[in-house]
Design an enzyme around this catalytic site. Structure first.
Site, PDB file in Angstrom:
ATOM      1  N   ASP A 406       0.859  -1.182   0.000  1.00  0.00           N
ATOM      2  CA  ASP A 406       0.000   0.000   0.000  1.00  0.00           C
ATOM      3  C   ASP A 406       0.896   1.233   0.000  1.00  0.00           C
ATOM      4  OD1 ASP A 406      -2.295   1.616   0.270  1.00  0.00           O
ATOM      5  OD2 ASP A 406      -2.034   1.677   2.428  1.00  0.00           O
ATOM      6  N   LYS A 407       0.316   2.394  -0.282  1.00  0.00           N
ATOM      7  CA  LYS A 407       1.123   3.611  -0.286  1.00  0.00           C
ATOM      8  C   LYS A 407       0.907   4.429   0.979  1.00  0.00           C
ATOM      9  CE  LYS A 407      -0.042   7.374  -2.391  1.00  0.00           C
ATOM     10  NZ  LYS A 407       0.147   8.378  -1.305  1.00  0.00           N
ATOM     11  N   LYS A 646     -17.683  16.123   0.357  1.00  0.00           N
ATOM     12  CA  LYS A 646     -16.252  16.145   0.049  1.00  0.00           C
ATOM     13  C   LYS A 646     -15.863  14.750  -0.414  1.00  0.00           C
ATOM     14  CE  LYS A 646     -14.328  14.831   4.542  1.00  0.00           C
ATOM     15  NZ  LYS A 646     -13.446  15.167   5.658  1.00  0.00           N
ATOM     16  N   GLY A 770      -5.061   3.566  -3.509  1.00  0.00           N
ATOM     17  CA  GLY A 770      -6.334   4.151  -3.883  1.00  0.00           C
ATOM     18  C   GLY A 770      -6.215   5.596  -4.335  1.00  0.00           C
ATOM     19  N   ASP A 771      -5.012   6.156  -4.310  1.00  0.00           N
ATOM     20  CA  ASP A 771      -4.815   7.547  -4.707  1.00  0.00           C
ATOM     21  C   ASP A 771      -4.952   7.719  -6.215  1.00  0.00           C
ATOM     22  OD1 ASP A 771      -4.485   8.356  -2.166  1.00  0.00           O
ATOM     23  OD2 ASP A 771      -2.311   8.560  -2.236  1.00  0.00           O
ATOM     24  N   ARG A 882      -5.955   4.078  -7.915  1.00  0.00           N
ATOM     25  CA  ARG A 882      -7.413   4.056  -7.743  1.00  0.00           C
ATOM     26  C   ARG A 882      -7.927   2.624  -7.580  1.00  0.00           C
ATOM     27  NH1 ARG A 882      -8.903   8.937  -6.012  1.00  0.00           N
ATOM     28  NH2 ARG A 882      -8.640  10.614  -7.535  1.00  0.00           N
ATOM     29  N   LYS A 888      -7.081  -5.119  -4.931  1.00  0.00           N
ATOM     30  CA  LYS A 888      -5.776  -5.423  -4.361  1.00  0.00           C
ATOM     31  C   LYS A 888      -5.623  -6.917  -4.105  1.00  0.00           C
ATOM     32  CE  LYS A 888      -5.061  -0.961  -2.000  1.00  0.00           C
ATOM     33  NZ  LYS A 888      -4.789  -0.308  -0.696  1.00  0.00           N
ATOM     34  N   ASP A 908      -1.282  -0.958   6.092  1.00  0.00           N
ATOM     35  CA  ASP A 908      -1.488  -0.442   7.449  1.00  0.00           C
ATOM     36  C   ASP A 908      -2.938  -0.182   7.798  1.00  0.00           C
ATOM     37  OD1 ASP A 908      -1.507   3.118   7.440  1.00  0.00           O
ATOM     38  OD2 ASP A 908      -1.774   1.820   5.712  1.00  0.00           O
ATOM     39  N   ASN A 911      -8.402  -1.221   4.650  1.00  0.00           N
ATOM     40  CA  ASN A 911      -8.556  -1.517   3.225  1.00  0.00           C
ATOM     41  C   ASN A 911      -7.468  -2.445   2.699  1.00  0.00           C
ATOM     42  OD1 ASN A 911      -6.649   0.491   3.657  1.00  0.00           O
ATOM     43  ND2 ASN A 911      -6.890   1.325   1.612  1.00  0.00           N
TER      44      ASN A 911
END
Length: 1388
Positions: A406-407, A646, A770-771, A882, A888, A908, A911
């Site tokens: 993950d990032k 948002k 997911g970014d 994304r 994943k 971490d 997700n």
């Protein structure tokens, strides 16, 4: 009809449960409720009781086929016709193993029992119908339907539906740290209709609760409560208090128990430690089956041999020792063969290692203990260390081929800083906020240390507002104040100022942040500390409501939080994600502060306006599909119903109200959107996390229509999530864009270096995030996942057809461009989905793949997944943007199943749980997003950088140790059994044994077990510093070099040879003598023990005090037991007599000669094998050149002639020469690997581990600065590089090995003594002979330079100057030659 109704009732009952008050009178209880048996609250995690322990534990142990096999063999020995040993003695090994395992299980179960008793006897308040008040009861006495009262800081005993709270607004805050590790507070609220009650009376509760069956989903609770009037109210997770959580911020709450005991969500999530089967264990099980086959072949051969032996005598020529049966008849050859087959199975049973599985468990537990003790895996900032949650896959850490990461929070800190924003198309930079991120060292650590109760650090709080935007906020506040004084509507405000006002309102209220005050322990800002303060707060709220005028303005100016003033301490925000906290702190920097949050109200403090209270009508939470959250509020100034949203710009921009090009206002809006999109792209390029802020004003008709369907969705049990999802989609449309934000997430320390090191180790790293794509690519460049000189393949497709075309085109392009080079550069890369070993080709390293979430969904379809994988495995890096949690896990599963590769997933957050669980090895990071990933993982680490040492060092060691230990187990048992097999040729295949049965039974269990356990726990084939400095050494685990299938057969062949030597040397030694069978068998047993221990010594790379002690202890134990047994047991094995056997042998010199010569001859092939392994790592050209340059034959002959004089001058000249050389030539420091060469310099260091493998003709030198250095014109970097003499060219070799020999050898004239002294076992015992290969012929003994060398070794690279002085004859004193920096010598 009746039958149909019964079936429909069962169908409904299977999905829901009904809960009624336990205070109802028995006669008033419906019959239907009696049909459901509900769990009590008693916790029971133990597996056994006093009566069931023995049978149940034995039943579990017999699930292991090995235990069943050995029990069968032991019981078979009780049959008189086939028994080989004393039946009771044959039971000893299996009983010992079963007893050790049973004691371990009993101790673990007793620990669980004590923990259960402690929890079950905790007390809580339960309402009593007889006493009509709450009384104290144990947790184990609570049952479903009871009413429980809880107070502040008490732990919740069961899953309870919240019906009453001392908070006037019906709120309750809980801390879920015991459940998911998150320390931030969560809000829970009383069921809607019970908010109106002044005092809750459990006796008056007659409602019926219908809810879902118990499940382990912590984030969901569905149901509804049916009141006596027939009305229904929906129940949500916000109404449920979960067992194990702690009450905070509230003096007193009460509720009804919904789930108890093992039906609670906490216990349903407690699955205990994870058990997996490692790759090594699966291969080992296959070899165990080969051992069974070998055993059957040996037994069948012996049975046939015995049948032939009996047959040759016939009926009339029976030997005198062949005893007839009770009826006076002899056994037929066939029946004798059958009996003998069963007998030799008992004799040869040791071939199957009975203690192998137990030994592996012990070794793995010890390995995990030492990994936990590694201080390098401790993080001081978070005060956390590595956790091992899966004990049986430690060796898999050394075989990983793919890492999926993950990032956010894994590669980055997950500490968000507000950096940029754009409002109404105007951009406002906050560059000063990022300066804190540039701080290094102690200053940064000091600023970023967080308290244990708060997950938000000073970098999030210390926000410097943009002057222009702050001026507009103040201007807006002034206009609002003027309008308030003139009672003008809000519509008079300019559009730009309206957007600014709504932008900060959205940042403040569109979240789930809980407000707390730091000076009030465990209490929220708007919560009370006593009954008096509660009443005061209620009066204050009523007074505050009376002060509101028609426009919603408050007459209070600058109202601060209850119980805390700015002087006493600022407000603290408890957010579920760092993003929310960063936005709320950013709004507070512009004087728009969140000061309170209730279940139906949010209080915001604004400059010049005081506190505004927004009525919260609905909160539509964030989910990974919608990628946004919204709140529906009633605006206090306009009384309008507003929707603030948002979310990700990729979805929010598509939900905006279409603009007309004809309308001037529409043109202006299109211009604002265009500017905002441009700024979003710039934010993404800068690596910022972007969010869009939007708003919608609902008319009363629109809201009323939507509310009706939304309430139906809320009260539904079946498909509630889907209905709520559709309801949110209906209201989140036709939005008005307010602005966008950019938040910076700093990379963790050491991430680029860790990724670079893991890449050198042959690991392929995929990042799944997911970014948005631009942000992910920027972070990938920052962390060195992507390089600027790489060719990036980007896949963005709008349909499956487009995706298929893109994949096909990219594959053709890659194949046509790189096919020739790839085919020539990668010999181990095969077509199809075989285990992939990433090549080190520079061609493959020039490709990177970037794919977005939509395209990834298409690529993971069955028709395209093979093409996607074929393209991805040719790329050096893969970046999936994304991507959803499901995607994943699908990517990890695809690589794991198709490529048959060892996968590791690290993350971490919640997700990442599915990805972590699918991978072969799951690693969780205890970061800012709670402990869900840690709870689902096999290993937990504090930081991503710790992954480097966990894999490259501990993973390599664990794999190497266990692989060698398993092979050694097979060898040891086969070697010992083969001794018995050879004897069968001399005893008519009768199943007799020349080894005393006590030795035979306990040889593997006691006499030879300890050294292999010590080696399996402590052996280090390569030092940790070298493994970190040379990551390529990790490839040996990926390629399974330590445990190939052929190695099993090589060990079997070696065992056969050694057994032949150990059997026939004593046989011919005592041939035609008068010794009895045990006087001949005992030396064989002694020789076998010596050979097995020395064999282990050859395989051992690191020697410590424990290694020496275990070997010596095993030998002493054997002789002690033998002496005591032979002296005290004259009739233990009638008619044989072992009395005084060992005592007589120890007085015979032949016994000592045999015990010395036999192991030496038996182990010669093992020495040769070790030498061959090291030489095989060198290229053929290198070996040829080394042999040509060294002229080994002449060197050895001259060495023998000069040995006497050389040994006299070695001590004096070598030390001086070495010192002189070190003074003249500085060497790079490497304090972890430095040692001194000579004995006088290493007396104190003999206590340390000896880890370097020595050359057959030259040892690795450890100079006074303790840097490893090899002397001579050979390979000088302990096998890591090939340095060619006479040139300055340094040519790297493949580094897939562990410390190969430093030089080649001419095996024809090889010296056995030098060979033995060069092995790891003897490398530190003697001195190293060193002479010049080119100048020995014409030199006198006085002119020999022993230690001239200018080699400076660094494991990362070698540099060597060209030498012309080597061609000249070396004359003068040794010191003169030592001072010559260009002289080169050969070390023998």
């Amino acid at each position: 009809p009746r039958r149909h109704g019964r079936q429909s009732w069962k169908k409904k009952e299977s999905k829901t449960r009904l809960v009624r008050s336990s205070l109802l009178l028995p006669e008033a209880e419906p019959e239907k409720s009696k049909r459901t048996v509900l769990a009590c609250n008693r916790l029971k995690t133990t597996k056994y009781t006093a009566l069931s322990f023995l049978p149940k534990n034995l039943f579990e142990q017999f699930h292991r086929l090995a235990n069943v096999y050995f029990v069968f063999i032991a019981l078979l020995n009780f049959v008189p016709a086939v028994n080989a040993f004393q039946p009771e003695l044959a039971l000893a090994p299996v009983l010992f193993i079963l007893a050790v395992t049973a004691i371990k299980d009993l101790w673990e179960d007793y620990s669980r029992y004590r923990s259960d008793q402690e929890i079950n006897h905790m007390e809580c308040l339960v309402y009593s119908r007889n006493e009509k008040k709450y009384i104290s009861r144990y947790w184990k006495e609570v049952k479903v339907g009871d009413f429980v009262q809880l107070r502040c800081n008490e732990i919740i005993p069961a899953d309870i539906l919240l019906l009453s709270s001392s908070d006037p607004d019906g709120l309750c805050h809980i801390e879920t740290a015991n459940l998911d590790g998150e320390t931030n507070l969560k809000q829970r609220q009383v069921v809607r209709r019970f908010l109106e009650l002044v005092k809750f009376d459990p006796l008056k509760f007659t409602s019926v609760i219908e809810c879902e069956k118990p499940n382990n989903d912590l984030s969901r609770f569905r149901g509804y409560i049916i009141h006596k009037s027939g009305k229904k109210d929906g129940l949500f997770k916000e109404n449920l208090l979960l067992r194990g959580c702690t009450i905070r911020n509230t003096e007193e709450v009460a509720g009804i128990v919904i789930y108890a005991g093992h039906e609670t969500k906490a216990l349903l999530n407690n699955n205990g430690p994870r058990y997996k089967r490692s790759k090594l264990e699966r291969q080992m099980n296959a070899d165990v089956l080969w051992c069974v086959l070998i055993l059957l072949i040996m037994c069948l051969f012996s049975a046939i041999g015995h049948g032939l032996w009996v047959w040759q005598y016939g009926e009339k020529k029976k030997p005198i020792f062949d005893v007839p049966g009770p009826d006076g008849k002899y056994l037929s050859p066939v029946l004798a063969s059958v009996y003998l087959f069963l007998t030799v199975i008992i004799v040869f049973q040791v071939l199957i290692p009975i203690s192998l599985y137990v030994s592996i468990e012990i070794v793995k537990i010890c390995q995990v203990y030492f990994i936990h003790q590694d201080k390098d895996l401790y993080d001081e900032e978070t005060d956390s260390q590595l956790q091992c949650r899966a004990l049986n896959i430690t060796e898999d850490l050394g075989q990983v081929q793919f890492i999926f990461s993950d990032k956010t929070g894994t590669l980055t800190e997950n500490k968000m800083v507000f950096r940029r924003c754009t409002v109404s198309g105007i951009e406002y930079s906050h560059d000063d906020n990022g300066k804190g991120l540039q701080l290094e060292g102690a200053e940064w650590v000091e600023r970023t240390v967080c308290s244990q109760r708060s997950t938000h650090c000073t970098a999030e709080k210390d926000i410097t507002p943009d002057p222009r935007l702050l001026e507009k906020v103040n201007e807006c506040a002034k206009h609002l104040e003027v309008m308030r004084s003139h009672e003008q509507p809000l519509s008079h405000l300019s559009p730009e100022l309206c957007d600014v006002f709504d932008f900060f309102i959205a940042l403040t209220i569109c979240n789930t942040v809980v407000v707390t005050a730091p000076n009030q322990f465990g209490l929220s800002t708007l919560s009370s500390t006593s009954t008096d303060s509660t009443l005061l707060k209620l009066e204050e709220k009523l007074a505050y409501s009376a002060q509101m005028n028609n426009y919603g303005y408050s007459s209070q100016q600058g109202r601060t939080a209850v119980g805390g003033t700015p002087e006493e301490g600022e407000l603290r925000y408890e957010a579920e994600s760092p993003d929310e906290a960063a936005l709320v702190y950013a709004a507070r920097a512009y004087n728009c502060s969140l000061v309170g949050r209730l279940s139906d109200q949010v209080s915001v403090e604004l400059p010049h306006l005081g506190t505004l209270s927004f009525e919260v009508l609905h909160t539509l939470g964030f989910d990974s599909i919608r990628k946004r959250m919204s709140v529906v509020v009633r605006h206090p100034l306009t009384d309008e119903i507003n929707v603030y949203t948002k979310g990700a710009d990729s979805v929010v921009m598509d939900l905006l109200l279409p603009c007309s090009s004809d309308d001037p206002r529409g043109k202006h809006q299109k211009k604002i959107r265009s500017k905002t999109q441009n700024y979003l792209n710039l934010y993404a390029v800068d690596g910022l996390r972007t969010l869009c802020i939007a708003k919608r004003v609902l008319s009363k008709e629109e809201y009323g229509c939507w509310l009706k369907t939304h309430l139906e969705a809320e009260s539904s049990i079946e498909n509630r999530e889907e209905l709520l999802f559709q309801s949110a989609l209906r209201i989140e449309k036709n939005l008005h864009l307010l602005g966008a934000t950019g938040i910076e997430d700093r990379l963790q320390d050491g991430v680029p270096e860790t990724i670079a090191s893991l890449r050198k180790a042959g690991l392929q790293i995929w990042v799944l995030t997911g970014d948005k794509q631009e942000t992910a690519v920027n972070i990938a460049y920052a962390c060195k996942l992507l390089d600027h000189d790489e060719e990036i393949i980007t896949l963005n497709a709008e349909s499956p057809e487009t995706c298929a075309v893109l994949l096909e085109q990219c594959l053709q392009c890659v194949q046509s461009k790189f096919s020739n080079t790839i085919d020539g550069a990668t010999g181990n890369m095969t077509v199809g989905f075989t285990p992939l070993y990433p090549p080190s080709s520079s061609v493959l390293s020039s490709l990177g793949l970037v794919i977005d979430g939509r395209t990834l969904a298409y690529a993971l379809e069955p028709a395209l997944e093979d093409k996607f994988l074929a393209l991805a495995k040719r790329c050096r890096s893969v970046l999936c943007c994304r991507s959803t949690p499901l995607q994943k896990s699908m990517v990890v599963k695809l690589v794991r199943d198709k490529l048959k590769a060892m996968t590791l997933a690290i993350g971490d957050g919640a997700n990442d749980v599915s990805m972590i669980q699918v991978a072969d090895v799951g690693v969780g990071i205890s970061g800012q997003e709670g402990m869900q990933a840690v709870m689902a993982s096999d290993f937990a680490i504090p930081r991503f950088r710790h992954l480097e040492k966990l894999l490259l060092v501990h993973g390599h060691w664990c794999y190497s140790r266990l692989a060698n230990m398993v092979l050694y187990f097979f060898y040891k048992n086969a070697m010992f059994v083969a001794l018995l097999f050879w004897y069968q040729f001399y005893c008519g295949f009768s199943g007799s044994s020349m080894i005393d049965q006590w030795y035979l039974i306990f040889f593997n269990l006691f006499f030879s077990s300890l050294p292999q356990l010590i080696t399996g726990v402590l052996d280090k084939d390569v030092p940790a510093e070298v493994l970190i400095a040379v990551p390529q050494l990790y490839k040996s685990g990926q390629n399974m070099e330590e445990y190939q299938p052929h190695m099993f057969w090589m060990n079997m062949i070696d065992a056969m040879y050694q057994s032949l030597v150990c059997f026939f040397i004593p046989y011919f030694t005592y041939y035609d003598s008068e010794v009895d069978i045990f006087s001949w068998g005992t030396p064989i047993t002694t020789i076998a023990l010596f050979t097995i221990i020395l064999h282990l010594a050859i395989e051992t790379k690191t020697w410590t005090f424990l290694h020496w002690s275990s070997c010596i202890f095993s030998i002493i134990l054997f002789f002690f037991v033998a002496l005591v047994y032979n002296a005290s047991c004259p009739v233990c094995h009638p008619p044989s007599n072992p009395y005084w056997t060992m005592e007589r042998l120890m007085g015979d010199p032949v016994f000592y000669f045999t015990c010395i010569i036999s192991p030496v001859v038996a182990l010669l092939p093992r020495y040769s094998l070790q030498l061959g392994r090291q030489l095989s790592k060198l290229s053929p050209e290198t070996r040829t050149q080394l042999l040509t340059e060294l002229n080994v034959k002449e060197t050895i002959r001259q060495t023998q002639l000069l040995a006497d004089s050389f040994s006299l001058s070695l001590g004096s000249n070598a030390s001086h020469c070495y010192r002189a050389k070190n003074q003249s030539t500085p060497l790079p420091a490497s304090p972890q690997t430095r040692e001194s060469l000579f004995r006088e310099h290493t007396k104190a260091e003999h206590k340390t581990d000896q880890t370097a493998a020595a050359s057959p003709q030259g040892a690795v030198l450890y100079e006074e600065n303790k840097l490893p250095s090899s002397a001579g014109s050979l390979e000088r970097s302990v096998g890591f590089h090939d340095v060619r003499c006479g040139t300055s060219e340094v040519e790297s070799l493949s580094v897939g090995t562990t410390l190969p020999w430093s030089s080649a050898v001419d095996q024809e004239d090889f010296s056995l003594l030098k060979w033995i002294t060069s092995t790891p076992l003897f490398s530190h015992i003697g001195t190293v002979l060193q002479v010049s290969s080119s100048s020995l012929q014409n030199e006198t003994r006085d002119s020999i330079c022993v230690l001239g060398s200018s080699l400076h070794v660094d494991f990362k690279g070698l540099k060597e100057e060209s030498s012309n002085c080597l061609q000249d004859k070396m004359k003068g004193t040794p010191t003169d030659h030592c001072k010559n920096e260009n002289s080169e010598t050969t070390f023998l």
